[in-house]
Design an enzyme around this catalytic site. Structure first.
Site, PDB file in Angstrom:
ATOM      1  N   HIS A  45     -22.576  36.056  39.872  1.00  0.00           N
ATOM      2  CA  HIS A  45     -23.373  35.205  40.747  1.00  0.00           C
ATOM      3  C   HIS A  45     -23.216  35.672  42.205  1.00  0.00           C
ATOM      4  CE1 HIS A  45     -23.171  31.706  37.749  1.00  0.00           C
ATOM      5  NE2 HIS A  45     -22.110  32.410  37.384  1.00  0.00           N
ATOM      6  N   GLU A 127     -18.248  34.628  41.264  1.00  0.00           N
ATOM      7  CA  GLU A 127     -19.109  34.497  42.436  1.00  0.00           C
ATOM      8  C   GLU A 127     -18.754  35.585  43.442  1.00  0.00           C
ATOM      9  OE1 GLU A 127     -21.586  32.449  43.086  1.00  0.00           O
ATOM     10  OE2 GLU A 127     -21.319  30.647  41.853  1.00  0.00           O
ATOM     11  N   HIS A 166     -26.624  35.977  36.845  1.00  0.00           N
ATOM     12  CA  HIS A 166     -27.065  34.593  36.669  1.00  0.00           C
ATOM     13  C   HIS A 166     -28.576  34.536  36.466  1.00  0.00           C
ATOM     14  CE1 HIS A 166     -26.509  30.165  38.210  1.00  0.00           C
ATOM     15  NE2 HIS A 166     -26.687  30.235  36.907  1.00  0.00           N
ATOM     16  N   ASP A 176     -29.720  35.068  41.562  1.00  0.00           N
ATOM     17  CA  ASP A 176     -28.526  35.827  41.915  1.00  0.00           C
ATOM     18  C   ASP A 176     -28.013  36.659  40.742  1.00  0.00           C
ATOM     19  OD1 ASP A 176     -28.019  33.157  40.887  1.00  0.00           O
ATOM     20  OD2 ASP A 176     -25.902  33.457  41.272  1.00  0.00           O
TER      21      ASP A 176
END
Length: 198
Positions: A45, A127, A166, A176
């Site tokens: 992500h 992330e 994602h 993303d």
């Protein structure tokens, strides 16, 4: 924490699903998996808070339900969300872990991979601090590659074919890690054996 590079740091994940080296900051936004051995997908992500701003500490606060939603007008849009990821890789390549890998982080939302829905049940979420259209840093690629190799070593069902953005598991809903993410560069680094402790 200084920048983490697989050339200078050894990544390992213990039996409880915690990474070394990393800063550990437990998020309340997780739960137990029905089967802690059912981990076969890695999802990449991006996130920045406020949008487009880096190094604010707001991502950590957001994942730990401590974000001051009065500090920026955008935060009113996310104040009711309860989300997390297993890991955050910041612009300097430093890694923060919020949820052990054997637990279920709340990162994917409504999603589907290879015909199976509810990707949170069987995935690990990373992330990257960034945006869809701003290049990620060399330190981020190095840290992400080392982390990914450690995850593949610890959770053998995660293979290169089972690493997804994602955007790919939630098409039309998420974009993303975006066009700025260089998948070829990332995957090329996975062939190196450096930086992983088995």
């Amino acid at each position: 924490m200084s920048s983490i590079s697989p050339n200078t740091e050894i990544f390992s994940i213990d039996d409880e699903g915690w990474l070394t080296p990393a800063r550990h900051l437990l998020s309340p936004n997780h739960n137990h998996r029905d089967d802690s051995g059912d981990i076969s997908l890695l999802v990449i992500h991006n996130i920045s808070l406020p949008p487009g701003q880096f190094g604010t500490g707001c991502i950590e606060d957001f994942f730990c339900n401590q974000l001051d939603c009065s500090s920026h007008e955008f935060f009113g849009q996310i104040q009711d969300l309860k989300v997390s990821a297993h890991f955050l890789v910041d612009r300097a390549g430093s890694i923060t872990q919020f949820v052990p890998t054997i637990a279920r982080a709340w990162h994917a939302g409504v999603s589907c991979f290879d015909g199976r829905e509810a990707c949170n049940d069987f995935s690990i979420g990373i992330e990257l601090e960034g945006t869809d259209d701003e290049p990620y840093t060399t330190d981020q690629y190095s840290a992400l590659q080392g982390l990914t190799k450690a995850l593949m070593c610890r959770h053998a069902d995660i293979t290169q074919e089972r690493i997804s953005g994602h955007c790919d598991i939630a098409p039309g809903r998420k974009t993303d890690p975006g066009p700025a993410f260089d998948w070829s560069r990332f995957r090329a680094g996975l062939h190196s054996s450096q930086g992983v402790s088995s």
